[in-house]
Write a protein that holds these residues in place. Structure first.
Motif, PDB file in Angstrom:
ATOM      1  N   CYS A 298      44.765  48.029  44.944  1.00  0.00           N
ATOM      2  CA  CYS A 298      43.607  47.592  45.758  1.00  0.00           C
ATOM      3  C   CYS A 298      44.206  46.481  45.241  1.00  0.00           C
ATOM      4  CB  CYS A 298      42.789  47.356  44.719  1.00  0.00           C
ATOM      5  SG  CYS A 298      42.093  46.816  43.045  1.00  0.00           S
ATOM      6  N   ASN A 299      45.446  46.546  45.340  1.00  0.00           N
ATOM      7  CA  ASN A 299      46.483  45.302  46.043  1.00  0.00           C
ATOM      8  C   ASN A 299      47.355  45.350  46.784  1.00  0.00           C
ATOM      9  OD1 ASN A 299      45.482  44.016  43.721  1.00  0.00           O
ATOM     10  ND2 ASN A 299      47.257  44.211  42.227  1.00  0.00           N
TER      11      ASN A 299
ATOM     12  N   ARG B 143      36.621  42.458  45.197  1.00  0.00           N
ATOM     13  CA  ARG B 143      37.357  42.894  43.813  1.00  0.00           C
ATOM     14  C   ARG B 143      36.614  42.608  42.439  1.00  0.00           C
ATOM     15  NH1 ARG B 143      42.693  42.980  43.778  1.00  0.00           N
ATOM     16  NH2 ARG B 143      42.972  43.239  46.317  1.00  0.00           N
TER      17      ARG B 143
ATOM     18  N   CYS C  61      39.504  47.330  41.237  1.00  0.00           N
ATOM     19  CA  CYS C  61      38.092  46.982  42.702  1.00  0.00           C
ATOM     20  C   CYS C  61      36.986  47.837  42.363  1.00  0.00           C
ATOM     21  CB  CYS C  61      38.554  47.347  43.733  1.00  0.00           C
ATOM     22  SG  CYS C  61      40.065  45.857  44.361  1.00  0.00           S
TER      23      CYS C  61
END
Length: 179
Positions: free
Chosen positions: A129-130, A144, A150
């Protein structure tokens, strides 16, 4: 085939990656798909295990008899139904030993190209999710939770997010080989 360590590898990958998860299963019971063959090889990196789907299309990855880990249950839905090699969304039910809390981790899977086995071999990848551009998570209803995770709340929106952000990656062998 390498010694069975897929449960440990998946748990380690989840711990090291900014992963997508939910506290409840988002693939509704009965809406999972069985991979084209009931018996398949599921691999995370080079740790592989032959597994069979149960009558409901759920794949159970059992730990070796000499380990106290709990089984890992994986369900699939088609994410991208391309003719050559469909990409699946995988929902893995994660339980810590002795902890009644369950979480569901989301990965993607496809059939490994040039697998050295006669049984269809599927490999997992865990999108981070980064990787999301600023503001994109919120646009798809993804929250987040912390710097490593997330929370997914809407399965259809999450699938659309994966297609929008990673569809090009799905065709790259490097994406499937990243740790």
């Amino acid at each position: 085939m390498a010694p069975f360590r897929i449960l440990t590898a998946l748990a380690s990958l989840v711990a090291l990656t900014a992963c997508f998860y939910s506290e409840v299963p988002l693939i509704p019971s009965g809406e999972q798909v069985t991979l084209p063959y009931n018996g398949v090889v599921l691999c995370l990196a080079d740790d592989c295990r032959i597994v069979m789907a149960d009558k409901d299309g759920v794949y159970e990855i059992t730990p070796p008899e000499d380990e106290d880990d709990t089984p890992l249950f994986v369900r699939f839905q088609v994410l991208i139904a391309n003719e050559g090699n469909p990409v699946y969304l995988a929902e893995a039910e994660m339980r810590d030993d002795g902890d009644p809390k369950v979480s569901y981790q989301y990965l993607v899977a496809h059939q490994r190209v040039n697998a050295a086995t006669h049984v269809p071999t599927y490999e997992f990848a865990m999108p981070s999710c980064n990787d999301a551009p600023d503001g994109m998570l919120e646009a798809f209803g993804i929250e987040r939770a912390d710097s490593y995770a997330c929370r997914v709340t809407d399965l259809d929106a999450f699938k659309q997010y994966l297609i929008e952000v990673h569809s090009v990656d799905f065709g790259s062998e490097a994406f499937w080989k990243e740790d």
